[in-house]
Design an enzyme around this catalytic site. Structure first.
Site, PDB file in Angstrom:
ATOM      1  N   LYS A  68       0.816  -1.213   0.000  1.00  0.00           N
ATOM      2  CA  LYS A  68       0.000   0.000   0.000  1.00  0.00           C
ATOM      3  C   LYS A  68       0.861   1.278   0.000  1.00  0.00           C
ATOM      4  CE  LYS A  68      -4.109  -1.912  -0.036  1.00  0.00           C
ATOM      5  NZ  LYS A  68      -3.882  -3.360  -0.178  1.00  0.00           N
TER       6      LYS A  68
HETATM    7  C1  LIG Z   1     -10.048  -2.366  -1.529  1.00  0.00           C
HETATM    8  C2  LIG Z   1      -9.392  -3.161  -0.446  1.00  0.00           C
HETATM    9  N1  LIG Z   1     -10.003  -3.276   0.739  1.00  0.00           N
HETATM   10  C3  LIG Z   1      -9.465  -3.969   1.753  1.00  0.00           C
HETATM   11  C4  LIG Z   1      -8.258  -4.612   1.610  1.00  0.00           C
HETATM   12  C5  LIG Z   1      -7.725  -5.415   2.760  1.00  0.00           C
HETATM   13  O1  LIG Z   1      -6.586  -4.857   3.316  1.00  0.00           O
HETATM   14  P1  LIG Z   1      -5.775  -5.668   4.439  1.00  0.00           P
HETATM   15  O2  LIG Z   1      -4.851  -6.594   3.719  1.00  0.00           O
HETATM   16  O3  LIG Z   1      -5.026  -4.596   5.180  1.00  0.00           O
HETATM   17  O4  LIG Z   1      -6.748  -6.366   5.277  1.00  0.00           O
HETATM   18  C6  LIG Z   1      -7.571  -4.526   0.404  1.00  0.00           C
HETATM   19  C7  LIG Z   1      -6.294  -5.218   0.246  1.00  0.00           C
HETATM   20  O5  LIG Z   1      -5.695  -5.330  -0.764  1.00  0.00           O
HETATM   21  C8  LIG Z   1      -8.155  -3.791  -0.659  1.00  0.00           C
HETATM   22  O6  LIG Z   1      -7.550  -3.692  -1.855  1.00  0.00           O
END
Ligand SMILES: Cc1ncc(COP(=O)(O)O)c(C=O)c1O
Length: 382
Positions: free
Chosen positions: A184
């Protein structure tokens, strides 16, 4: 030339020193670094809000949906163009994510389609600011107000993103959820943050973040009350962030403008280099808004000499890693079969999925890395 991965974190000696200092400090789990990270995060956003550090955006979405009252029998509007987390966190609570098609240019939730999908069971909308471009806030707020819905923003891609003059996270919506996953725009390895202006929601999420206990561990060991005492008020989760991760996050936060500028410069270079090619370039932010460029997504047009899968292969042959964001949820076996979705129910997302490909864009890319991508793409498509 060495293979260029799709993504690589941007970690400097400053992050390494901060983590090492935390490891030497004697306090590894949620503690002073997390508290400072939360404070600094809302300060950065300029939000009159509280921040709650968590160990992933998925955890943050779960906490936010729990706090606003998603339960069996309730529905949440979710774009089909997202990672499965946005929808699965609704299912954890027994609620039903109602998938919505997307705008063909921005690939963000199509509010006209959302309008058709509101029922008396809908309690919230969970817009995803896809790739780092905000869902226009005025239209979103108006939609939610007209239907009496809560807003839980999935801001996993959109830190930092200006949306109609205000940073996402500072609009006063019920909850805004960030991801600090390794790829990210800022990272803690794994991690996330929930921002809310609502003190009650914040208190509930803090409690549920740590086993339904009404005091954080650090409070328990450092306040004047007996350290052994705590009350369990609900069957909560284990979603707290470690202080080692928060130490990394605090440095990344300080560097976020510099990192965002690098991503924007790469996007500008790509836009210029790919302008004449048989591709649709990513949508840009309108005046008063910005794009955080978590992703740079090209869509191949019918004039392209090959399809997306062939393009991905040729890029790999040229030494460049790519990815696809996203395989829309309605095409994923669980969501398709549970909710009986067909590709034609989401005509925009189904069509765009066939054409989309994400190119490397990360702040630790060198000029040579960017040239490598430009040469590979133009070599295949020109
Ligand atoms: C749009 C979106 N929401 C949520 C997430 C989930 O993030 P995390 O891996 O921090 O749980 C991602 C992960 O790629 C994502 O692209």
């Amino acid at each position: 030339m060495a293979f260029l991965p799709f993504a690589r974190p941007d970690i400097t000696e400053a992050e390494i020193s901060a983590v090492v200092a935390t490891m030497r400090s004697g306090w590894l789990t949620t503690g002073p670094n997390c508290a400072a990270f939360e404070r600094e995060f809302v300060e950065f956003l300029g939000a009159d809000a509280e921040a709650i550090a968590v160990n992933s955006a998925t955890a943050g979405l779960h906490l936010a949906f729990e706090a606003i009252g998603v339960r069996p029998g309730t529905e949440v509007l979710v774009p089909t163009w997202t990672f499965t987390s946005t929808a699965e966190a609704v299912r954890y609570l027994g609620g039903d994510p109602v998938l919505v098609d997307v705008d063909p240019l921005t690939l963000c939730i199509d509010l006209a389609d959302a309008e058709r999908k509101v029922t008396e069971r809908t309690v919230a909308i969970a817009p995803v600011h896809f790739a780092g471009l905000g869902v226009p806030d005025g239209a979103l707020t108006d939609f939610a107000e007209r239907h009496g819905l809560r807003i839980v923003e999935d801001a996993a891609h959109s830190f930092p993103t200006l949306n109609e003059g205000t940073l996402i996270g500072a609009h006063g919506h019920d909850a805004t959820v960030y991801s600090f996953y390794a790829t990210k725009t800022m990272t803690t390895g794994e991690g996330g943050m929930v921002v809310t202006p609502d003190a009650e929601l914040a208190a509930r999420m803090r409690t549920m973040r740590l086993h339904g206990i009404n005091r954080d561990v650090f409070d328990r060991y450092s306040s004047k009350k007996p350290s052994w005492h705590y009350d369990v008020v609900a069957p909560g989760y284990k979603y707290n962030l470690t202080d080692t991760a928060a130490a990394m996050g605090r440095v990344q936060l300080q560097r976020s403008h510099e990192m965002a500028a690098k991503r924007a410069a790469i996007a500008a270079r790509y836009d210029e280099a790919f302008a004449g090619l048989p591709v649709v370039l990513p949508a840009h932010a309108p005046d008063g808004s910005t794009h955080s460029w978590h992703l740079y997504v090209l869509r191949l047009t019918d004039e392209a000499p090959l399809g997306r899968d062939g393009f991905v292969q040729r890029m790999a042959d040229a030494g460049v890693g790519t990815s696809v964001h996203f395989i829309p949820l309605h095409l994923q076996p669980y969501w398709r079969d549970t909710y009986h979705h067909a590709p034609e129910d989401f005509p925009v997302a189904s069509a765009q999925f066939e054409r989309c490909v994400s190119l490397p864009i990360f702040s630790s890319m060198t000029d040579d890395d960017v040239d490598h991508v430009v040469e590979a793409v133009t070599g295949i498509l020109a």
